[in-house]
Design an enzyme around this catalytic site. Structure first.
Site, PDB file in Angstrom:
ATOM      1  N   SER A  23       0.834  -1.206   0.000  1.00  0.00           N
ATOM      2  CA  SER A  23       0.000   0.000   0.000  1.00  0.00           C
ATOM      3  C   SER A  23       0.865   1.252   0.000  1.00  0.00           C
ATOM      4  CB  SER A  23      -0.884   0.031   1.238  1.00  0.00           C
ATOM      5  OG  SER A  23      -1.606  -1.160   1.329  1.00  0.00           O
ATOM      6  N   ARG A  27       1.569   3.954  -3.303  1.00  0.00           N
ATOM      7  CA  ARG A  27       1.216   5.370  -3.061  1.00  0.00           C
ATOM      8  C   ARG A  27       2.450   6.249  -3.245  1.00  0.00           C
ATOM      9  NH1 ARG A  27      -2.414   2.562  -0.070  1.00  0.00           N
ATOM     10  NH2 ARG A  27      -4.363   3.482   0.680  1.00  0.00           N
ATOM     11  N   ASP A  49       2.422  -6.224  -8.155  1.00  0.00           N
ATOM     12  CA  ASP A  49       1.644  -4.985  -8.118  1.00  0.00           C
ATOM     13  C   ASP A  49       2.519  -3.745  -8.270  1.00  0.00           C
ATOM     14  OD1 ASP A  49      -0.444  -6.660  -7.761  1.00  0.00           O
ATOM     15  OD2 ASP A  49      -1.279  -5.649  -6.012  1.00  0.00           O
ATOM     16  N   ASN A  92      -3.701  -7.292 -11.728  1.00  0.00           N
ATOM     17  CA  ASN A  92      -4.765  -7.351 -10.712  1.00  0.00           C
ATOM     18  C   ASN A  92      -4.419  -6.399  -9.571  1.00  0.00           C
ATOM     19  OD1 ASN A  92      -7.130  -8.139  -9.526  1.00  0.00           O
ATOM     20  ND2 ASN A  92      -6.427 -10.166  -8.900  1.00  0.00           N
ATOM     21  N   GLY A  94      -5.071  -3.504  -7.626  1.00  0.00           N
ATOM     22  CA  GLY A  94      -6.052  -2.473  -7.262  1.00  0.00           C
ATOM     23  C   GLY A  94      -5.364  -1.199  -6.816  1.00  0.00           C
ATOM     24  N   SER A 169     -15.064   0.225  -1.178  1.00  0.00           N
ATOM     25  CA  SER A 169     -13.607   0.140  -1.098  1.00  0.00           C
ATOM     26  C   SER A 169     -13.080   1.507  -0.724  1.00  0.00           C
ATOM     27  CB  SER A 169     -13.028  -0.280  -2.451  1.00  0.00           C
ATOM     28  OG  SER A 169     -11.628  -0.076  -2.440  1.00  0.00           O
ATOM     29  N   SER A 170     -12.173   1.545   0.249  1.00  0.00           N
ATOM     30  CA  SER A 170     -11.592   2.833   0.640  1.00  0.00           C
ATOM     31  C   SER A 170     -10.635   3.339  -0.436  1.00  0.00           C
ATOM     32  CB  SER A 170     -10.867   2.694   1.978  1.00  0.00           C
ATOM     33  OG  SER A 170      -9.784   1.799   1.830  1.00  0.00           O
ATOM     34  N   ASP A 316      -7.303  -6.870   5.470  1.00  0.00           N
ATOM     35  CA  ASP A 316      -6.402  -7.847   4.846  1.00  0.00           C
ATOM     36  C   ASP A 316      -5.834  -8.812   5.880  1.00  0.00           C
ATOM     37  OD1 ASP A 316      -6.861  -6.882   2.385  1.00  0.00           O
ATOM     38  OD2 ASP A 316      -4.988  -5.754   2.193  1.00  0.00           O
ATOM     39  N   ARG A 347     -13.169 -13.528  -1.178  1.00  0.00           N
ATOM     40  CA  ARG A 347     -12.359 -14.162  -0.131  1.00  0.00           C
ATOM     41  C   ARG A 347     -13.202 -14.854   0.945  1.00  0.00           C
ATOM     42  NH1 ARG A 347      -7.579  -9.537   0.495  1.00  0.00           N
ATOM     43  NH2 ARG A 347      -6.216 -10.482  -1.054  1.00  0.00           N
ATOM     44  N   HIS A 388      -2.817 -14.047  -3.461  1.00  0.00           N
ATOM     45  CA  HIS A 388      -1.614 -14.180  -2.632  1.00  0.00           C
ATOM     46  C   HIS A 388      -1.936 -14.434  -1.177  1.00  0.00           C
ATOM     47  CE1 HIS A 388      -1.784  -9.638  -1.664  1.00  0.00           C
ATOM     48  NE2 HIS A 388      -2.890  -9.955  -2.269  1.00  0.00           N
ATOM     49  N   ARG A 389      -2.959 -13.754  -0.670  1.00  0.00           N
ATOM     50  CA  ARG A 389      -3.244 -13.888   0.763  1.00  0.00           C
ATOM     51  C   ARG A 389      -3.840 -15.261   1.099  1.00  0.00           C
ATOM     52  NH1 ARG A 389      -1.319  -9.575   2.529  1.00  0.00           N
ATOM     53  NH2 ARG A 389      -1.678  -7.586   1.486  1.00  0.00           N
ATOM     54  N   LYS A 413       2.401 -11.445  -5.897  1.00  0.00           N
ATOM     55  CA  LYS A 413       1.666 -10.164  -5.899  1.00  0.00           C
ATOM     56  C   LYS A 413       2.222  -9.226  -4.833  1.00  0.00           C
ATOM     57  CE  LYS A 413      -3.028  -8.623  -6.627  1.00  0.00           C
ATOM     58  NZ  LYS A 413      -3.174  -7.368  -5.958  1.00  0.00           N
ATOM     59  N   PRO A 437      18.324 -50.628  -2.852  1.00  0.00           N
ATOM     60  CA  PRO A 437      17.748 -51.634  -3.751  1.00  0.00           C
ATOM     61  C   PRO A 437      16.916 -52.667  -3.000  1.00  0.00           C
ATOM     62  CG  PRO A 437      20.069 -52.086  -3.389  1.00  0.00           C
ATOM     63  CD  PRO A 437      19.779 -50.793  -2.689  1.00  0.00           C
ATOM     64  N   ALA A 439      15.397 -55.845  -1.273  1.00  0.00           N
ATOM     65  CA  ALA A 439      15.884 -56.874  -0.338  1.00  0.00           C
ATOM     66  C   ALA A 439      17.206 -56.513   0.338  1.00  0.00           C
ATOM     67  CB  ALA A 439      16.003 -58.224  -1.035  1.00  0.00           C
TER      68      ALA A 439
HETATM   69  N1  LIG Z   1      21.587 -56.777   7.953  1.00  0.00           N
HETATM   70  C1  LIG Z   1      20.863 -57.851   7.717  1.00  0.00           C
HETATM   71  N2  LIG Z   1      21.391 -59.067   7.918  1.00  0.00           N
HETATM   72  C2  LIG Z   1      20.675 -60.172   7.672  1.00  0.00           C
HETATM   73  N3  LIG Z   1      19.418 -60.169   7.199  1.00  0.00           N
HETATM   74  C3  LIG Z   1      18.840 -58.999   6.989  1.00  0.00           C
HETATM   75  C4  LIG Z   1      19.529 -57.786   7.228  1.00  0.00           C
HETATM   76  N4  LIG Z   1      18.696 -56.796   6.928  1.00  0.00           N
HETATM   77  C5  LIG Z   1      17.536 -57.356   6.521  1.00  0.00           C
HETATM   78  N5  LIG Z   1      17.622 -58.671   6.559  1.00  0.00           N
HETATM   79  C6  LIG Z   1      16.574 -59.620   6.144  1.00  0.00           C
HETATM   80  O1  LIG Z   1      16.477 -59.526   4.739  1.00  0.00           O
HETATM   81  C7  LIG Z   1      15.150 -59.713   4.346  1.00  0.00           C
HETATM   82  C8  LIG Z   1      14.748 -58.576   3.396  1.00  0.00           C
HETATM   83  O2  LIG Z   1      14.686 -57.384   4.176  1.00  0.00           O
HETATM   84  P1  LIG Z   1      13.623 -56.247   3.882  1.00  0.00           P
HETATM   85  O3  LIG Z   1      12.317 -56.854   3.489  1.00  0.00           O
HETATM   86  O4  LIG Z   1      13.678 -55.339   5.010  1.00  0.00           O
HETATM   87  O5  LIG Z   1      14.300 -55.580   2.615  1.00  0.00           O
HETATM   88  P2  LIG Z   1      13.812 -54.386   1.753  1.00  0.00           P
HETATM   89  O6  LIG Z   1      15.035 -53.674   1.277  1.00  0.00           O
HETATM   90  O7  LIG Z   1      12.828 -53.556   2.466  1.00  0.00           O
HETATM   91  O8  LIG Z   1      13.136 -55.119   0.549  1.00  0.00           O
HETATM   92  P3  LIG Z   1      12.042 -54.590  -0.505  1.00  0.00           P
HETATM   93  O9  LIG Z   1      12.642 -53.394  -1.136  1.00  0.00           O
HETATM   94  O10 LIG Z   1      11.907 -55.662  -1.477  1.00  0.00           O
HETATM   95  O11 LIG Z   1      10.798 -54.275   0.265  1.00  0.00           O
HETATM   96  C9  LIG Z   1      14.311 -59.788   5.611  1.00  0.00           C
HETATM   97  O12 LIG Z   1      14.010 -61.134   5.884  1.00  0.00           O
HETATM   98  C10 LIG Z   1      15.230 -59.232   6.687  1.00  0.00           C
HETATM   99  O13 LIG Z   1      15.023 -59.817   7.954  1.00  0.00           O
END
Ligand SMILES: Nc1ncnc2c1ncn2[C@@H]1O[C@H](COP(=O)(O)OP(=O)(O)OP(=O)(O)O)[C@@H](O)[C@H]1O
Ligand SMILES: Nc1ccn([C@H]2C[C@H](O)[C@@H](COP(=O)(O)O)O2)c(=O)n1
Length: 644
Positions: A23, A27, A49, A92, A94, A169-170, A316, A347, A388-389, A413, A437, A439
């Site tokens: 504001s 001004r 603005d 927008n 005002g 509106s003022s 506001d 609003r 925005h508010r 804004k 990964p 398991a």
């Molecule tokens: N450090 C370890 N030493 C021995 N066995 C393990 C270890 N960590 C996990 N496990 C065993 O490995 C198996 C797989 O583990 P887990 O299911 O936790 O893996 P994960 O990475 O989560 O698998 P996913 O991604 O497929 O879900 C389980 O039976 C678990 O008890």
């Protein structure tokens, strides 16, 4: 649609330097442009603005020079604008549209003023009526009473008495008052109806006085602009911090503990919205003020109390009370807020709709809003209506629940880096991300770490597995991206202790088969599926903390995780673990087939284009090939202890 997911906040505290007041900025820019002499404007707000105002002034022949940062040099034209023909786009804004309409109506030129669609729905008829009393020639190019407008050269019959409505509106009164010194003759402006948002008129009068024009006042009903006055540059003008923007941080301090200090406004402010601090104090917040700062802390009792307040003086900032009400005991009633209906959006309606998405009980009236909170708010995606508010107010709900803010850039804004600054004064529920990964033992380690810390646990792989299973059951091919994404978005899942229910049926066993493992890996490679599951994963972040395991927990789902672990083991060790796991559960298993499947899933998970499986540079490597489960868990707990 762009969005921003906010993690639930556990506390707030610290200091924020506020951006300049919108504001005051607009001004000051207009009066510096109309004044004799050069004005250096410091701490100007950088926002949509003010950009619209600066662009318009340049088009109208005003010298505008950026001095870097928030400083500008404005070469005043010492009277009406020299450019007599222009078409202006004012977005927008005002605070740009209304005052420029008045100044241009008295400038003796031919101008067209346009804005965005919403600007064309915001009333301006009362201002145009006021200007026509002076002889101004203004034509509506769309609907009567609304922009866009065309202004023609006219013989202005200044002087005498002018009437303007004050109850919509003022800004209409502000616009007239700021333009009238251009006529050089004494004019008396009488307000028809009860003047709303009076503190904004105080800002107008104070800013005019700074540029040498003292308006005589008869209460709030009449204002006299004397004869022979003209704007003269005061040299340098410092723009105060924005008091409306302060409201979000003060409320954050009151809800999240504090102390949270805002710098740039305080006791000496000319902005009415500093009185938001009084409203917060009525709710029980502990407030302290200095000349140029305000600080807020949670009530000594720990809980805010509902209030019933006439908010006419803080239209506001009162929006912030509506979301602060989510944290108060009782029903908060905000009265005399009819002007909300003609702002960036309606609003009152927008606020009611979005509060209800969170589960709050809301009643809206023509000029009031009643908000009753519920003990547990629901995660929700909040629409912001290009307002925005709305975006800034609703960020406060993140103290109660994970939240998605749609179109968060609408804050540009008035406060382009609002969310970045909010992040510097809030602490979120902590997350430990364990990616790696298949398991490798992520799930086992993550669940035990979570139990040790009293945190929740997210098995994100289960969501991809559930999606694969649900798609299979619905007859949707795992390659059909849109089809599988729709399935993912509509998953009806309930996670329990050692149980997962899909549409009411227990499926913990069904999602762990090798067939579904392969399906999960396939659907996880589809970007639309990943997008559909993102918020679903983020809502697991609540309570004391979360341990999440998957492939992209640290890189995508919770990039702000306090600790990121890349947990792995050699393919042979992982295959052996999976083999033992399956045999232990009574499933048939073949070591060689498992090893081949694991390698195939590793390849697919690592090579996909979105969120591939990889160790990110901010993740610590934990190779469990030679570790027991206990050793792996202890290592993660040890790292977390050092990280927090
Ligand atoms: N450090 C370890 N030493 C021995 N066995 C393990 C270890 N960590 C996990 N496990 C065993 O490995 C198996 C797989 O583990 P887990 O299911 O936790 O893996 P994960 O990475 O989560 O698998 P996913 O991604 O497929 O879900 C389980 O039976 C678990 O008890
Ligand atoms: N954050 C995640 C979690 C899992 N996936 C994929 C990768 C797997 O192939 C599948 C099942 O996961 P698991 O239960 O084996 O951890 O889901 C992913 O892409 N991102």
């Amino acid at each position: 649609m762009e969005f921003l997911d906010l993690a639930p906040f556990v506390s707030a505290g610290g200091t924020v330097r506020l951006p300049g007041s919108k504001s005051i900025s607009n001004r000051v820019l207009l009066l510096a442009a109309l004044a004799e002499g050069v004005t250096e404007v410091r701490d100007l707000l950088h926002s949509d603005d003010t950009e619209r105002m600066l662009e318009a002034l340049q088009q109208l022949g005003v010298g505008v020079e950026s001095l870097g940062g928030e400083a500008y040099r404005i070469g005043g034209v010492g009277g009406p604008f020299p450019v007599k023909e222009a078409e202006l786009f004012l977005g927008n804004a005002g605070t740009a549209f209304r005052p420029l309409t008045a100044a241009l109506a008295l400038a003796g030129g031919h101008y067209v003023l346009k804005g965005v669609a919403r600007m064309h729905e915001r009333p301006i008829g009362d201002l145009v009526d006021g200007l026509r009393q002076l002889g101004a020639e203004v034509r509506y190019l769309g609907n009567d009473g609304f922009p866009p407008l065309e202004i023609f050269p006219a013989s202005i019959r200044a002087g005498g008495v002018l009437q303007v409505r004050g109850d919509v509106s003022s800004q209409f009164l502000t616009a007239l008052l700021m333009a009238l010194p251009l006529t050089g003759v004494e004019t008396r402006v009488e307000v028809v109806g009860e003047l709303i948002s009076k503190p904004y008129i105080e800002i107008t009068l104070a800013t005019m006085a700074r540029f040498g024009v003292e308006v005589q006042r008869e209460g709030w009903q009449a204002f006299v602009v004397p004869a022979g006055v003209r704007y003269v540059s005061p040299g340098t003008v410092y723009v105060e911090g924005d008091a409306s923007s302060a409201s979000y941080f003060l409320a954050a301090g009151a809800i999240g503990g504090g102390p949270l200090r805002v710098e740039g406004v305080g006791k000496d402010s000319i902005q009415g919205d500093v009185r938001f601090a009084e409203a917060l104090a009525l709710m029980g917040a502990r407030i302290e003020m200095g000349p140029n700062w305000i600080e807020a802390r949670a009530p000594a009792s720990g809980k805010l109390q509902a209030i019933d307040l006439d908010c006419n003086h803080i239209p506001d900032a009162a929006m912030t009370l509506a979301t602060a009400a989510l944290f108060a005991e009782g029903t908060t009633v905000l009265r005399n807020i009819a002007s909300w209906r003609v702002k960036e959006t309606d609003r009152i309606a927008a606020m009611a709709t979005e509060l209800q998405k969170l589960g709050a009980i809301v009643e809206e009236g023509p000029d009031y809003l009643k908000v009753t909170p519920v003990p547990a708010l629901k995660p929700a995606a909040i629409d912001t209506y290009d307002d925005h508010r709305m975006a800034m107010c609703f960020s406060l709900a993140a103290f109660a629940t994970p939240l998605r803010i749609n179109d968060p850039k609408c804050v540009a804004k008035t406060f382009p880096d609002y969310f970045e600054r909010l992040a510097t004064v809030t602490r979120s529920v902590p997350v430990i991300a364990i990616d790696g990964p298949s398991a490798s033992g992520k799930g086992t380690v993550a669940a035990r770490v979570a139990a040790a810390l009293g945190f929740g646990y997210l098995d994100s792989g289960a969501l991809y597995r559930l999606t694969a299973l649900a798609a299979q059951r619905a007859g949707v091919d795992w390659d059909d991206e849109a089809g599988v994404a729709a399935v993912a978005a509509g998953l009806e899942v309930v996670f329990g202790e050692g149980s997962i229910r899909l549409a009411g049926e227990e499926v913990e066993g069904a999602i762990r088969t090798e067939e579904i493992s392969q399906g999960a890996s396939k659907v996880a490679a589809l970007p639309a599926v990943r997008a559909a599951l993102l918020f679903r994963q983020r809502v697991f972040r609540c309570g004391a903390g979360l341990v999440g395991d998957g492939r992209d927990i640290g890189s995508v789902v919770f990039p702000d995780s306090r600790l990121k672990v890349f947990l792995t083991a050699s393919a042979e060790v992982r295959a052996e673990r999976r083999y033992k796991q399956l045999i232990g559960k009574g499933f048939p298993a073949n070591m060689q087939a498992i090893l081949l499947d694991l390698r195939e899933r590793d390849r697919r998970d690592s090579e996909r284009s979105v969120a591939p499986l990889q160790q990110n540079e901010d993740a610590v490597l934990l190779d469990t090939s030679g570790l027991t489960i206990d050793q792996a868990v202890d290592q993660v707990l040890d790292w977390y202890g050092s990280a927090s």
